[in-house]
Design a protein around this motif. Structure first.
Motif, PDB file in Angstrom:
ATOM      1  N   GLY A 236      23.355  45.021  60.863  1.00 56.27           N
ATOM      2  CA  GLY A 236      22.888  43.545  61.240  1.00 56.27           C
ATOM      3  C   GLY A 236      21.339  43.707  61.852  1.00 56.27           C
ATOM      4  O   GLY A 236      20.377  42.932  61.372  1.00 56.27           O
ATOM      5  N   PHE A 237      20.969  44.973  62.396  1.00 56.81           N
ATOM      6  CA  PHE A 237      19.441  45.309  62.701  1.00 56.81           C
ATOM      7  C   PHE A 237      18.585  45.250  61.333  1.00 56.81           C
ATOM      8  O   PHE A 237      17.620  44.729  61.132  1.00 56.81           O
ATOM      9  N   ILE A 238      19.205  46.113  60.510  1.00 57.24           N
ATOM     10  CA  ILE A 238      18.267  46.410  59.084  1.00 57.24           C
ATOM     11  C   ILE A 238      18.328  45.192  58.327  1.00 57.24           C
ATOM     12  O   ILE A 238      17.335  44.818  57.787  1.00 57.24           O
ATOM     13  N   ALA A 239      19.322  44.270  58.568  1.00 57.98           N
ATOM     14  CA  ALA A 239      19.425  43.164  57.607  1.00 57.98           C
ATOM     15  C   ALA A 239      18.294  42.060  58.026  1.00 57.98           C
ATOM     16  O   ALA A 239      17.669  41.651  57.231  1.00 57.98           O
TER      17      ALA A 239
ATOM     18  N   ASP B  77      15.046  42.535  50.120  1.00 55.57           N
ATOM     19  CA  ASP B  77      16.172  41.833  49.979  1.00 55.57           C
ATOM     20  C   ASP B  77      17.472  42.880  50.062  1.00 55.57           C
ATOM     21  O   ASP B  77      17.625  43.595  49.181  1.00 55.57           O
ATOM     22  N   LEU B  78      18.232  42.661  51.409  1.00 52.24           N
ATOM     23  CA  LEU B  78      19.381  43.509  51.279  1.00 52.24           C
ATOM     24  C   LEU B  78      20.603  43.041  50.724  1.00 52.24           C
ATOM     25  O   LEU B  78      21.370  42.025  50.633  1.00 52.24           O
ATOM     26  N   ARG B  79      20.842  43.799  49.675  1.00 53.81           N
ATOM     27  CA  ARG B  79      21.950  43.279  48.389  1.00 53.81           C
ATOM     28  C   ARG B  79      23.188  43.928  49.006  1.00 53.81           C
ATOM     29  O   ARG B  79      24.270  43.327  48.274  1.00 53.81           O
ATOM     30  N   GLU B  80      23.086  44.991  49.602  1.00 53.07           N
ATOM     31  CA  GLU B  80      24.628  45.604  49.930  1.00 53.07           C
ATOM     32  C   GLU B  80      24.543  46.398  50.973  1.00 53.07           C
ATOM     33  O   GLU B  80      23.662  47.093  51.352  1.00 53.07           O
ATOM     34  N   ALA B  81      25.908  46.579  51.621  1.00 52.75           N
ATOM     35  CA  ALA B  81      26.146  47.350  52.961  1.00 52.75           C
ATOM     36  C   ALA B  81      27.400  48.115  52.619  1.00 52.75           C
ATOM     37  O   ALA B  81      28.560  47.413  52.349  1.00 52.75           O
ATOM     38  N   ARG B  82      27.356  49.538  52.708  1.00 56.31           N
ATOM     39  CA  ARG B  82      28.579  50.077  52.588  1.00 56.31           C
ATOM     40  C   ARG B  82      28.813  51.133  53.516  1.00 56.31           C
ATOM     41  O   ARG B  82      27.680  51.736  54.145  1.00 56.31           O
ATOM     42  N   ILE B  83      30.109  51.408  53.862  1.00 52.12           N
ATOM     43  CA  ILE B  83      30.454  52.296  54.990  1.00 52.12           C
ATOM     44  C   ILE B  83      31.390  53.477  54.409  1.00 52.12           C
ATOM     45  O   ILE B  83      32.309  53.035  53.581  1.00 52.12           O
ATOM     46  N   VAL B  84      31.116  54.690  54.532  1.00 48.15           N
ATOM     47  CA  VAL B  84      31.896  55.873  53.663  1.00 48.15           C
ATOM     48  C   VAL B  84      32.090  56.793  54.961  1.00 48.15           C
ATOM     49  O   VAL B  84      31.397  56.695  55.987  1.00 48.15           O
ATOM     50  N   PRO B  85      33.175  57.756  54.703  1.00 50.37           N
ATOM     51  CA  PRO B  85      33.491  58.390  55.646  1.00 50.37           C
ATOM     52  C   PRO B  85      32.874  59.866  55.543  1.00 50.37           C
ATOM     53  O   PRO B  85      31.894  59.975  54.565  1.00 50.37           O
ATOM     54  N   ASP B  86      33.052  60.742  56.351  1.00 52.05           N
ATOM     55  CA  ASP B  86      32.209  62.083  56.321  1.00 52.05           C
ATOM     56  C   ASP B  86      33.231  63.094  55.384  1.00 52.05           C
ATOM     57  O   ASP B  86      33.693  63.844  55.735  1.00 52.05           O
ATOM     58  N   VAL B  87      33.083  62.456  53.901  1.00 51.00           N
ATOM     59  CA  VAL B  87      33.540  63.207  53.001  1.00 51.00           C
ATOM     60  C   VAL B  87      32.462  63.255  51.858  1.00 51.00           C
ATOM     61  O   VAL B  87      31.979  62.309  51.414  1.00 51.00           O
ATOM     62  N   GLU B  88      32.205  64.661  51.577  1.00 57.31           N
ATOM     63  CA  GLU B  88      31.145  64.975  50.760  1.00 57.31           C
ATOM     64  C   GLU B  88      30.927  64.207  49.314  1.00 57.31           C
ATOM     65  O   GLU B  88      30.045  63.452  49.100  1.00 57.31           O
ATOM     66  N   ALA B  89      32.202  64.285  48.750  1.00 56.94           N
ATOM     67  CA  ALA B  89      32.165  63.546  47.302  1.00 56.94           C
ATOM     68  C   ALA B  89      31.925  62.086  47.551  1.00 56.94           C
ATOM     69  O   ALA B  89      31.173  61.639  46.527  1.00 56.94           O
ATOM     70  N   GLU B  90      32.392  61.600  48.431  1.00 53.58           N
ATOM     71  CA  GLU B  90      32.423  60.073  48.583  1.00 53.58           C
ATOM     72  C   GLU B  90      30.974  59.797  49.019  1.00 53.58           C
ATOM     73  O   GLU B  90      30.091  58.709  48.580  1.00 53.58           O
TER      74      GLU B  90
END
Length: 250
Positions: free
Chosen positions: A32-35, A44-57
């Motif tokens: 929210g702050f960054i947006a 233009d913030l076009r996407e926000a993604r959340i990923v786990p602490d998994v190297e490949a991801e």
């Protein structure tokens, strides 16, 4: 191109890294702050993604986003513990070694008392080869920029300090402007009229946001674009449409 404004659109994505976000243990406030910040300065913030602490991801997300957008802002995973693997993953994504950076070491040595820079804290001085440091005015341990990827801490206060540094270095685009027209009726009453106006103004974005208070429905109609004159014209058209709908019902 440090901090300049370009005559065009600058795009970005946010990549939030951390199991603690996905488990709900930590509530993210950085997106929210960054947006909001990006909207204010012309990114233009076009996407926000959340990923786990998994190297490949993490690697896959970094490579996918940096190919698609002008900038990628990552938060989380650059601390002193074993599960802080963001720096490792970003180095792998760029195909460069992760090195103990003497600039980062010097910053940490100046921050901690003599003998306080232990092995765990030295992990925070590991920076991908060729990266530029992002200064951290709160707790010294730096973030870094490599290519169009800006790697920052997850702790909001620290991230915000780093984001100030980053946005002072990168170009921004023309700011997105907005107008809001309030309609004292539900969405279904103004849907057809709004769609017709959208067709007349394909260069603008028209959205409807329903609300309810005291058992009554209402709708905020938001018009977004970069041309003030076109926004004014669309706002007038939307206001006239709303007035006609309300007048027909009275």
């Amino acid at each position: 191109m440090s901090g300049e404004t370009v005559d065009g659109v600058v795009t970005a994505a946010v990549l939030v890294i951390g199991d603690e976000i996905l488990s709900g243990r930590t509530k993210d406030v950085n997106i929210g702050f960054i947006a909001e910040y990006c909207t204010a300065i012309g990114i233009d913030l076009r996407e926000a993604r959340i990923v786990p602490d998994v190297e490949a991801e993490i690697v896959a997300a970094v490579n996918g986003l940096r190919a698609r957008y002008d900038h990628v802002f990552t938060t989380g995973g650059i601390g002193p513990t074993h599960d802080d693997i963001t720096a490792d993953c970003v180095a792998r994504a760029f195909g460069v070694p992760l090195l103990l950076d003497p600039r980062a070491v010097a910053l940490l040595e100046a921050h901690y008392p003599p003998g306080g820079l232990n092995e765990a804290r030295l992990r925070m001085a590991r920076i991908p080869e060729g990266a530029t440091l992002i200064e951290n005015a709160v707790s010294a341990a730096p973030g870094f920029t490599i290519g169009n990827v800006h790697v920052m801490a997850g702790v909001p206060k620290i991230m915000q300090a780093m984001f100030d540094v980053v946005t002072g270095r990168i170009p921004t685009g023309r700011k997105m402007l907005s107008r809001t027209v309030h309609a004292p009726v539900g969405e279904s009453r103004i849907a057809a009229g709004l769609a017709a106006i959208q067709a007349d103004f394909p260069d603008l974005s028209l959205g409807s946001y329903p609300k309810m208070a005291d058992g009554r429905f209402s709708t905020d109609l938001v018009i977004r674009g970069r041309d003030a004159a076109r926004l004014d014209a669309a706002e007038a058209a939307v206001a006239a449409m709303v007035a006609a709908v309300v007048g027909a019902a009275s």
